[in-house]
Scaffold this motif. Structure first.
Motif, mmCIF file in Angstrom:
data_model
loop_
_atom_site.group_PDB
_atom_site.id
_atom_site.type_symbol
_atom_site.label_atom_id
_atom_site.label_comp_id
_atom_site.label_asym_id
_atom_site.label_seq_id
_atom_site.Cartn_x
_atom_site.Cartn_y
_atom_site.Cartn_z
ATOM 1 N N UNK A 7 -22.900 4.492 -5.001
ATOM 2 C CA UNK A 7 -22.101 5.235 -5.788
ATOM 3 C C UNK A 7 -20.819 5.397 -4.792
ATOM 4 N N UNK A 8 -21.329 5.990 -3.652
ATOM 5 C CA UNK A 8 -20.266 6.131 -2.576
ATOM 6 C C UNK A 8 -19.287 4.972 -2.445
ATOM 7 N N UNK A 9 -19.781 3.740 -2.466
ATOM 8 C CA UNK A 9 -19.256 2.595 -2.198
ATOM 9 C C UNK A 9 -18.155 2.371 -3.409
ATOM 10 N N UNK A 10 -18.656 2.286 -4.470
ATOM 11 C CA UNK A 10 -18.209 2.303 -5.808
ATOM 12 C C UNK A 10 -16.784 3.196 -6.009
ATOM 13 N N UNK A 11 -17.372 4.474 -5.703
ATOM 14 C CA UNK A 11 -16.157 5.465 -5.738
ATOM 15 C C UNK A 11 -14.948 4.945 -4.961
ATOM 16 N N UNK A 12 -15.121 4.748 -3.669
ATOM 17 C CA UNK A 12 -13.941 4.331 -2.711
ATOM 18 C C UNK A 12 -13.266 3.220 -3.324
ATOM 19 N N UNK A 53 0.580 -1.179 0.139
ATOM 20 C CA UNK A 53 -0.198 -0.016 -0.072
ATOM 21 C C UNK A 53 0.853 1.045 0.057
ATOM 22 N N UNK A 54 1.786 1.069 0.892
ATOM 23 C CA UNK A 54 2.877 2.453 1.182
ATOM 24 C C UNK A 54 3.613 2.671 -0.607
ATOM 25 N N UNK A 55 3.867 1.671 -0.995
ATOM 26 C CA UNK A 55 4.612 1.649 -2.282
ATOM 27 C C UNK A 55 3.785 2.200 -3.304
ATOM 28 N N UNK A 56 2.455 1.652 -3.383
ATOM 29 C CA UNK A 56 1.514 2.277 -4.405
ATOM 30 C C UNK A 56 1.109 3.636 -4.120
ATOM 31 N N UNK A 81 -8.796 -0.248 -4.884
ATOM 32 C CA UNK A 81 -9.110 -1.770 -5.428
ATOM 33 C C UNK A 81 -7.872 -2.758 -5.629
ATOM 34 N N UNK A 82 -6.638 -2.248 -5.588
ATOM 35 C CA UNK A 82 -5.460 -3.198 -5.975
ATOM 36 C C UNK A 82 -4.760 -3.198 -4.511
ATOM 37 N N UNK A 83 -5.373 -2.744 -3.543
ATOM 38 C CA UNK A 83 -4.614 -2.951 -2.052
ATOM 39 C C UNK A 83 -5.125 -4.272 -1.408
ATOM 40 N N UNK A 84 -6.302 -4.969 -1.660
ATOM 41 C CA UNK A 84 -6.762 -5.951 -0.904
ATOM 42 C C UNK A 84 -7.135 -7.096 -1.991
ATOM 43 N N UNK A 85 -7.163 -8.239 -1.380
ATOM 44 C CA UNK A 85 -7.648 -9.437 -2.329
ATOM 45 C C UNK A 85 -9.196 -9.159 -2.677
ATOM 46 N N UNK A 86 -9.718 -9.921 -3.402
ATOM 47 C CA UNK A 86 -10.913 -9.846 -3.737
ATOM 48 C C UNK A 86 -12.221 -10.109 -2.570
ATOM 49 N N UNK A 87 -11.882 -10.984 -1.910
ATOM 50 C CA UNK A 87 -12.607 -11.041 -0.502
ATOM 51 C C UNK A 87 -12.689 -9.876 0.372
ATOM 52 N N UNK A 88 -11.598 -9.348 0.476
ATOM 53 C CA UNK A 88 -11.606 -7.925 1.289
ATOM 54 C C UNK A 88 -12.253 -6.754 0.605
ATOM 55 N N UNK A 89 -11.956 -6.885 -0.816
ATOM 56 C CA UNK A 89 -12.565 -5.824 -1.632
ATOM 57 C C UNK A 89 -14.171 -5.934 -1.254
ATOM 58 N N UNK A 90 -14.761 -7.168 -1.723
ATOM 59 C CA UNK A 90 -16.139 -7.385 -1.230
ATOM 60 C C UNK A 90 -16.613 -6.856 -0.007
ATOM 61 N N UNK A 91 -15.769 -7.190 0.968
ATOM 62 C CA UNK A 91 -16.172 -6.860 2.247
ATOM 63 C C UNK A 91 -16.084 -5.202 2.532
#
Length: 182
Positions: A115-120, A57-60, A125-135
């Motif tokens: 919209x608020x959720x999708x914007x964030x 995350x820091x590198x990104x 989106x690249x910071x977490x795995x798909x499960x955490x993105x869904x959560x």
């Protein structure tokens, strides 16, 4: 987009003007929910940090956004006060309250929060795995629903903005820790 679309709509339509109200009353509810959000974010970080690629995350942030310890506080101040204002103005003040005042309450809650959720999610989106993105999406939509509710009585977005500021302060503190500033 967060300012021009609402400005254009408000400026060139008279439908909203008649129903426009200013924030009245206390922001105590916003502060209360903000303190809760602050605590939840810090506790979630504490318990979930081992599941996250914090160095990634820091590198990104450094590579894509140019955020470094040298400019982090300035970026943090903008995110906490400026960006949170723009988001609340758009998602709650414009999208939610415009639909809500027209009697489309369910659509107002769901559309604005979605919209608020999708914007964030698009931001990290690249910071977490798909499960955490869904959560995270589920959590952000839930937060959006709460933010919407916070603004139904006063008729403005001040309560959700105060809550958003306090939540962002917790996130900035985590960022400061990730950058070795605290």
């Amino acid at each position: 987009m967060f300012t021009l679309v609402p400005w254009y709509y408000y400026h060139f339509t008279s439908a909203i003007r008649a129903g426009r109200r200013k924030d009245k009353g206390s922001v105590k509810v916003g502060v209360l929910f903000g303190v809760i959000a602050f605590a939840v974010i810090l506790l979630t970080y504490y318990f979930a940090q081992d599941m996250l690629d914090l160095q990634g995350i820091v590198q990104e942030l450094t590579g894509k956004s140019g955020i470094t310890p040298a400019n982090f506080l300035l970026v943090g101040l903008y995110i906490t006060f400026g960006n949170s204002f723009l988001e609340e103005f758009f998602f709650r003040g414009f999208v939610f309250l415009s639909l809500y005042r027209r009697g489309k309450k369910v659509a107002a809650y769901l559309f604005s929060a979605g919209l608020f959720g999708l914007y964030h999610i698009a931001i990290f989106q690249t910071w977490f795995n798909p499960w955490l993105i869904g959560l995270a999406l589920f959590g952000l939509v839930g937060v959006g629903l709460v933010f919407n509710w916070l603004n139904t009585k006063p008729g403005g977005f001040l309560n959700s903005w105060v809550t958003h500021i306090l939540a962002d302060i917790a996130i900035i503190l985590i960022g400061m820790r990730l950058f070795g500033m605290i």
